[in-house]
Design a protein around this motif. Structure first.
Motif, PDB file in Angstrom:
ATOM      1  N   GLU A 153       0.819  -1.215   0.000  1.00 23.32           N
ATOM      2  CA  GLU A 153       0.000   0.000   0.000  1.00 23.32           C
ATOM      3  C   GLU A 153       0.855   1.268   0.000  1.00 23.32           C
ATOM      4  O   GLU A 153       0.585   2.225  -0.713  1.00 23.32           O
ATOM      5  CB  GLU A 153      -0.900  -0.019   1.243  1.00 23.32           C
ATOM      6  N   TYR A 154       1.911   1.288   0.815  1.00 22.78           N
ATOM      7  CA  TYR A 154       2.690   2.519   1.007  1.00 22.78           C
ATOM      8  C   TYR A 154       3.985   2.561   0.199  1.00 22.78           C
ATOM      9  O   TYR A 154       4.620   3.593   0.111  1.00 22.78           O
ATOM     10  CB  TYR A 154       3.056   2.680   2.488  1.00 22.78           C
ATOM     11  N   GLY A 155       4.398   1.432  -0.384  1.00 20.96           N
ATOM     12  CA  GLY A 155       5.708   1.370  -1.009  1.00 20.96           C
ATOM     13  C   GLY A 155       6.775   1.209   0.060  1.00 20.96           C
ATOM     14  O   GLY A 155       6.488   1.173   1.250  1.00 20.96           O
ATOM     15  N   LEU A 156       8.024   1.117  -0.392  1.00 19.65           N
ATOM     16  CA  LEU A 156       9.127   0.956   0.566  1.00 19.65           C
ATOM     17  C   LEU A 156       9.645   2.326   0.994  1.00 19.65           C
ATOM     18  O   LEU A 156       9.419   3.323   0.312  1.00 19.65           O
ATOM     19  CB  LEU A 156      10.257   0.150  -0.079  1.00 19.65           C
ATOM     20  N   PRO A 157      10.358   2.370   2.143  1.00 24.29           N
ATOM     21  CA  PRO A 157      10.936   3.656   2.537  1.00 24.29           C
ATOM     22  C   PRO A 157      11.940   4.133   1.491  1.00 24.29           C
ATOM     23  O   PRO A 157      12.552   3.322   0.802  1.00 24.29           O
ATOM     24  CB  PRO A 157      11.645   3.335   3.865  1.00 24.29           C
ATOM     25  N   LYS A 158      12.105   5.454   1.398  1.00 27.19           N
ATOM     26  CA  LYS A 158      13.044   5.992   0.406  1.00 27.19           C
ATOM     27  C   LYS A 158      14.473   5.515   0.707  1.00 27.19           C
ATOM     28  O   LYS A 158      15.226   5.181  -0.190  1.00 27.19           O
ATOM     29  CB  LYS A 158      12.978   7.524   0.429  1.00 27.19           C
ATOM     30  N   TYR A 159      14.833   5.527   1.996  1.00 18.94           N
ATOM     31  CA  TYR A 159      16.162   5.071   2.410  1.00 18.94           C
ATOM     32  C   TYR A 159      16.045   4.075   3.552  1.00 18.94           C
ATOM     33  O   TYR A 159      15.145   4.187   4.399  1.00 18.94           O
ATOM     34  CB  TYR A 159      17.019   6.227   2.948  1.00 18.94           C
ATOM     35  N   THR A 160      17.017   3.176   3.599  1.00 21.52           N
ATOM     36  CA  THR A 160      17.193   2.296   4.758  1.00 21.52           C
ATOM     37  C   THR A 160      18.660   2.364   5.150  1.00 21.52           C
ATOM     38  O   THR A 160      19.537   1.967   4.373  1.00 21.52           O
ATOM     39  CB  THR A 160      16.825   0.842   4.398  1.00 21.52           C
ATOM     40  N   PHE A 161      18.926   2.913   6.322  1.00 20.23           N
ATOM     41  CA  PHE A 161      20.309   3.023   6.808  1.00 20.23           C
ATOM     42  C   PHE A 161      20.526   1.924   7.846  1.00 20.23           C
ATOM     43  O   PHE A 161      20.026   2.014   8.970  1.00 20.23           O
ATOM     44  CB  PHE A 161      20.563   4.392   7.435  1.00 20.23           C
ATOM     45  N   VAL A 162      21.269   0.910   7.448  1.00 20.72           N
ATOM     46  CA  VAL A 162      21.490  -0.241   8.326  1.00 20.72           C
ATOM     47  C   VAL A 162      22.708   0.033   9.205  1.00 20.72           C
ATOM     48  O   VAL A 162      23.777   0.376   8.707  1.00 20.72           O
ATOM     49  CB  VAL A 162      21.756  -1.514   7.494  1.00 20.72           C
ATOM     50  N   HIS A 163      22.520  -0.121  10.518  1.00 23.80           N
ATOM     51  CA  HIS A 163      23.642   0.088  11.448  1.00 23.80           C
ATOM     52  C   HIS A 163      24.480  -1.190  11.500  1.00 23.80           C
ATOM     53  O   HIS A 163      23.972  -2.235  11.886  1.00 23.80           O
ATOM     54  CB  HIS A 163      23.111   0.459  12.835  1.00 23.80           C
ATOM     55  N   HIS A 164      25.743  -1.071  11.092  1.00 18.98           N
ATOM     56  CA  HIS A 164      26.560  -2.294  11.027  1.00 18.98           C
ATOM     57  C   HIS A 164      26.906  -2.803  12.420  1.00 18.98           C
ATOM     58  O   HIS A 164      27.136  -3.997  12.614  1.00 18.98           O
ATOM     59  CB  HIS A 164      27.846  -2.051  10.227  1.00 18.98           C
ATOM     60  N   LYS A 165      26.915  -1.889  13.391  1.00 14.30           N
ATOM     61  CA  LYS A 165      27.255  -2.293  14.763  1.00 14.30           C
ATOM     62  C   LYS A 165      25.961  -2.578  15.509  1.00 14.30           C
ATOM     63  O   LYS A 165      25.038  -1.763  15.465  1.00 14.30           O
ATOM     64  CB  LYS A 165      27.966  -1.118  15.441  1.00 14.30           C
ATOM     65  N   ARG A 166      25.891  -3.690  16.176  1.00 10.49           N
ATOM     66  CA  ARG A 166      24.673  -3.984  16.942  1.00 10.49           C
ATOM     67  C   ARG A 166      24.521  -2.982  18.070  1.00 10.49           C
ATOM     68  O   ARG A 166      25.483  -2.635  18.741  1.00 10.49           O
ATOM     69  CB  ARG A 166      24.717  -5.397  17.490  1.00 10.49           C
ATOM     70  N   MET A 167      23.305  -2.529  18.258  1.00  9.60           N
ATOM     71  CA  MET A 167      23.078  -1.485  19.267  1.00  9.60           C
ATOM     72  C   MET A 167      22.805  -2.099  20.627  1.00  9.60           C
ATOM     73  O   MET A 167      22.185  -3.147  20.733  1.00  9.60           O
ATOM     74  CB  MET A 167      21.854  -0.662  18.885  1.00  9.60           C
ATOM     75  N   SER A 168      23.225  -1.370  21.639  1.00  3.56           N
ATOM     76  CA  SER A 168      22.882  -1.779  22.996  1.00  3.56           C
ATOM     77  C   SER A 168      21.813  -0.827  23.525  1.00  3.56           C
ATOM     78  O   SER A 168      21.970   0.387  23.455  1.00  3.56           O
ATOM     79  CB  SER A 168      24.112  -1.704  23.894  1.00  3.56           C
ATOM     80  N   PHE A 169      20.757  -1.388  24.060  1.00  3.12           N
ATOM     81  CA  PHE A 169      19.663  -0.572  24.601  1.00  3.12           C
ATOM     82  C   PHE A 169      19.637  -0.594  26.127  1.00  3.12           C
ATOM     83  O   PHE A 169      18.683  -0.156  26.741  1.00  3.12           O
ATOM     84  CB  PHE A 169      18.319  -1.077  24.058  1.00  3.12           C
ATOM     85  N   THR A 170      20.706  -1.169  26.701  1.00  2.00           N
ATOM     86  CA  THR A 170      20.724  -1.294  28.167  1.00  2.00           C
ATOM     87  C   THR A 170      22.006  -0.684  28.737  1.00  2.00           C
ATOM     88  O   THR A 170      23.006  -0.529  28.035  1.00  2.00           O
ATOM     89  CB  THR A 170      20.642  -2.777  28.580  1.00  2.00           C
ATOM     90  N   ASP A 171      21.961  -0.362  30.037  1.00  2.13           N
ATOM     91  CA  ASP A 171      23.086   0.299  30.693  1.00  2.13           C
ATOM     92  C   ASP A 171      24.358  -0.556  30.693  1.00  2.13           C
ATOM     93  O   ASP A 171      25.458  -0.023  30.714  1.00  2.13           O
ATOM     94  CB  ASP A 171      22.727   0.631  32.160  1.00  2.13           C
ATOM     95  N   ASP A 172      24.188  -1.876  30.670  1.00  2.89           N
ATOM     96  CA  ASP A 172      25.377  -2.738  30.753  1.00  2.89           C
ATOM     97  C   ASP A 172      26.098  -2.884  29.409  1.00  2.89           C
ATOM     98  O   ASP A 172      27.114  -3.564  29.305  1.00  2.89           O
ATOM     99  CB  ASP A 172      24.995  -4.130  31.290  1.00  2.89           C
ATOM    100  N   GLY A 173      25.577  -2.247  28.365  1.00  2.00           N
ATOM    101  CA  GLY A 173      26.242  -2.259  27.065  1.00  2.00           C
ATOM    102  C   GLY A 173      26.068  -3.552  26.284  1.00  2.00           C
ATOM    103  O   GLY A 173      26.630  -3.711  25.204  1.00  2.00           O
ATOM    104  N   LYS A 174      25.285  -4.491  26.806  1.00  2.00           N
ATOM    105  CA  LYS A 174      25.097  -5.759  26.084  1.00  2.00           C
ATOM    106  C   LYS A 174      24.250  -5.541  24.832  1.00  2.00           C
ATOM    107  O   LYS A 174      23.358  -4.693  24.840  1.00  2.00           O
ATOM    108  CB  LYS A 174      24.395  -6.779  26.978  1.00  2.00           C
TER     109      LYS A 174
END
Ligand SMILES: C[S@@+](CC[C@H](N)C(=O)[O-])C[C@H]1O[C@@H](n2cnc3c(N)ncnc32)[C@H](O)[C@@H]1O
Length: 199
Positions: A153-174
């Motif tokens: 319905e909407y098509g794909l996003p114009k850009y997709t920026f893939v982060h090569h480094k896995r992100m940590s969402f917690t204080d311990d950096g995991k």
């Protein structure tokens, strides 16, 4: 969210709250600017802005401030909404129930996964014509039966920026085992392809 690490984060945070690393957002914004050079002098909304009183800053407003105010001296306005009363957002409430139509040039956030599609659709409806909707999502967001209809319905996003480094969402950096990408839609731009870059 299927990852163990983010599940752990959810045990201590209500409403699917976890913190996106500001550095990763700044990195993304700098790369995006190479393609869309006017984007950082605009009028922003972060509809799931996060932050925690006495603990965490709001990641996207902070990154926008660092990427724009400090480096270019521009002054974009960043409005912030969050459903939690202990968030740092200016407006407390459910974004899905708010009337925000045509006020913003850019709507950007890391949405709660369980309502992400509703947030994206609302943001695409709310943002001004030719404005941008930017969401941090799992890279495998592209591949699911439930979202196939949405892409058609909407098509794909114009850009997709893939982060090569896995992100940590917690204080311990995991980190967890999931790759993330910033998905960028431009309202009015429709394509069955996305411009994908690894950053
Ligand atoms: C994944 S966290 C992201 C927080 C912040 N944007 C970041 O990237 O660090 C999602 C945020 O959305 C908020 N939230 C959940 N449901 C919401 C809703 N319906 N309307 C507005 N905010 C909501 C949560 O309280 C939480 O702060």
């Amino acid at each position: 969210m299927s990852s163990t690490n983010r599940s752990e984060a959810r045990k201590t945070h209500k409403s699917d709250y976890y913190v996106t690393p500001v550095r990763e957002i700044e990195n993304f914004l700098n790369e995006l600017q190479k393609e869309e050079n006017q984007i950082l002098i605009k009028n922003f909304l972060d509809p799931c802005a996060g932050g925690l009183i006495g603990k965490d800053k709001m990641s996207y407003p902070e990154a926008i401030k660092n990427a724009v105010y400090d480096r270019y001296g521009g002054k974009p306005r960043v409005e912030t909404i969050d459903i939690r009363l202990d968030s740092l957002a200016n407006i407390k409430g459910n974004y899905l129930k708010m009337d925000c139509k045509d006020k913003y040039d850019v709507i950007i956030t890391n949405p709660p996964f369980n309502i992400s599609l509703d947030i994206i659709k609302k943001a695409l409806n709310d943002v001004k014509d030719n404005g941008y909707v930017i969401m941090l999502l799992r890279l495998n967001y592209f591949g699911s039966k439930s979202r196939k209809k949405f892409w058609e319905e909407y098509g794909l996003p114009k850009y997709t920026f893939v982060h090569h480094k896995r992100m940590s969402f917690t204080d311990d950096g995991k980190t967890d085992s999931i790759e993330y990408a910033h998905f960028v839609w431009e309202k009015g731009y429709r394509s069955n392809f996305t411009n994908l870059r690894v950053i």
